[in-house]
Design a protein around this motif. Sequence first.
Motif: not given
Lengths: 572, 367
Positions: A30, A58, A446, A470, A473-474, A477, B2, B6, B45-47, B108, B346, B350-351, B354-355, B358, B361
């Motif tokens: 690469n 690497f 949010l 919703a 709650l989000g 959270g 990402l 990680r 490692n996707a080289c 590898k 979207i 996303v909201a 999160s709900a 929540c 939890a």
Amino acid sequence: MTAPDNSSSQEPKDGEELRIGVFVCRCGTNIAGFLDTETVREYAQTLPGVVFAKENLFTCSEAGVSEIKRGIEENRLNRVVVAACTPRTHEPLFRATCEEAGLNPFLFEFVNIREQCSWVHKSARDSATNKAKDLVRMGVARAALLEAQTEIRSPVVASALIIGGGIAGLSAALSLAKRGFEVKLVEKKEEMGGMLRFLGRIYPADVDAREIVSARIEEAANHPNIEIFTSTQVSDLRGYIGNYTATLRGPEDRSEGITVGVIIVATGIRALVPEGLYGYDGRRVVTQIQFEQELRKGGDLPHQVVFIQCVGSRNRERVYCSRICCMTAVRQALMLKEKTPSAGVHILYRDLQCYGVEFEELLRKAKKVGVRFVAFREENPPVVDDGSVTVISDVLGSELTVPADRVVLSTALLPDESGAATSKLLKVPVDADGFFLEAHVKLRPLDFATEGIFVCGACRWPCTVSESIAQALGAAGRASVYLAAGEVAVEPIVAVLFDEDKCRGCGLCASLCPYSAIEMVETDSGTKARMISVACKGCGVCASTCYRRVIRMEHYSDEQMQAQISACLKGS
Amino acid sequence: MLDAGRHPNINILAYSEIAGVSGQAGSFTVQVRRKARYVKEDICNACGDCVAKCPGKAPDSFDMGLRNRKSIYLYFAQGIPAVMTIDAEHCRFFTKGKCRVCEKTCVKGAIDFDQQDEMVEIHAGAIILATGLDLYDAGRFPQYGYGRLPNVITGLEYERLINATGPTGGHLLRPSDQKPAEKVAYVQCVGSRDLNHCSYCSSVCCMYAIKDAMLAREHDPNSRSYIFHTDLRNVGKGFRNYERRGAEEYEIEYIRGRVAEIQEDEDHNPILWYEDTEKREVRNLQVDMAVLAVAATPSRGANALSELLGIEQNESGFLKVDGTAPVDTTVPGIFACGFALGPRDIPESVASASAAACRVAESLGYS
């Protein structure tokens, strides 16, 4: 342009000898496939302060990481530079590697020779190699001036302030309270419940709006973790994430101070009162909310009803679509037809906004029971006469007069009046229409940019009850992440006022800070800026605008950036 | 992606399917089938050395089959985890018994032709379903000629064509002759709001058509776009402004009316037949390319997964929820978010995510 000579600053400050190690990654093919990594390594070896340079197949592999550790130990390295891919994916790994070898992780510098070099110069091997050398030289120059940093931590009070006692505020409050967090729920009106107090049956939940909101009010009132303040407004707010002090002004101007860790904004919406539009009189020509009361009361209902959509919205003055009024009109039409099947109902619309599954179904149902839909254009609005409405149908192309003993105006939805004051008090932004502006319109709907403050419900954008719950709650959270952790940890890349004496207290930095991370405080020697490190995002706006030049960005100091620029201009 | 990749608390099992679930809220046991990649995930490692040498070819599923990839491949450049996979259906070794070039290339030693599907057991207190969407079959509309007329494509195929990492390097080249497509028509509600196909509104197509048209104009100032819509739906934040900017700054023409049929001329230029509701006459429009806004459906695996978990779906196949508990499925301890619950954009996805987090939890009593 002449480059300032920064060679004198290439000595570590405490007098220790500078020992930089450079690791050049081949990344399989690469990087090595498009530039000469061995040449880059040889070059790195010649740079001031560099005592060790190595090429890795690497650098991120087990082997590469142990080569860094061995390099640090065997060569007593006190700075590490990796020339490889992007910090977005691999900086945490290399910082951790340094830490494991006993080196402060902020003495690590990342140079990107893949995304910003080999990948974009695939057909120019020599130039790519030269550019990689330039980038490494710049990285080494900055590394020489890096300083050790420690993570910033600050405690979070396990309590939330929620502004707004409608369905969103109530839902967020109950969620947090159930999980054991203390909630202060503030409502400016005498009564909780918000917009839902005025509605009947709602869809797609198919429940009575007052019933669901009443149940939640009762639950909140009886919950030991929730303290409700009605007829109350937040009159003052100080502090930062984890530690806000708010002053609440209640009935008879009584004031009370509270301390909370996080804040959720749920101030809701109101409907436009259509004064002067389509002959609005509140009797024969009414709003959706007025018609809702009429439907709820029952009794003698009008026999010929015409709904006019987009009243005060989707026009020059107010461009936006209020999202839920089409569905409300369809729902009210169905309720009327249920009670009086022989009633004639016309909905005059521009684009019918019945998105998703349930509302499209509702629309089909309405068509089935004989509700008539007539599309019109913005430039040809309907005309309301005594007992009838005339409209130019966009589909038929001709004028149509329909009987009307009741005209219902589906008016624009506006942010609640308190929104502007809340925005000012919390220093969180609103958009051009007055709705609260989230940190990222797609990915962080949010959150506010200011850490520790969240938003949900219709004050963010008009929404259905389901959507509002919703979001509540989000937001609960999101807020609970901080409450549960009990502390907030911040990368020490923050602004520091390094010479308070020179600060004139002009307040420019505080007014420009997008994260409310600077406050102006009175000291014995006058007004001074005070940095709230835990709220700082390290954007650098304050440092670059301070005319006294007394703000430094940790880890991105002027000296470090200057050294990097000088190294760039110097050439190899 | 990402960040998830990680995060120390997130364990990603990609290329895997749920094979069984037992237990109840607070204590589920989930069987996960990890499909054989024939590549060791912890070593690769996707080289890309193997990809460079692989002699096999297969349609690139990420690029909607608009170009070929190798038989050993990375699904897409930024994919997480960054690990190669061997497409056994197209691999020379698996189909012809000879090759193993990747194995010889990999320094590898990450290639493992003997790898088998593996069952993994997970214990979890709660489950979140975020199974998303798939596109309805564009081939089910013979009047639009998808598959028969080369320059009639789907919205997702368009996304790959206009993408800099896509098969044409981001140039809008039409499939029949690789010539730039300047006049583009967008056909909305293909299968959506249609009782014979999907009765619901897919909710995102009006806006993506506008975005696509804007991208075309930004790429080529001569581009002209025509959006044929039923109702133009733009209920999200800033959407209506976006639509107006489309008309005023990008000269997009919004035409109310369903397209009846698409034909083509001898140069494979699509010809759209439609009713001009303003002039009340049947007209046609010749374009370089037509883009179908095909309905979005629950993901193909949603039915089987729902059955496995014992959760209910609505008539359209989306997961059933009560409007006042918008992310709770019909089984306690199992929550859902995103398009699996019904069409949404979207921010709403996303909201709802999160709900759902929540609610997990809450249900596990985390404080």
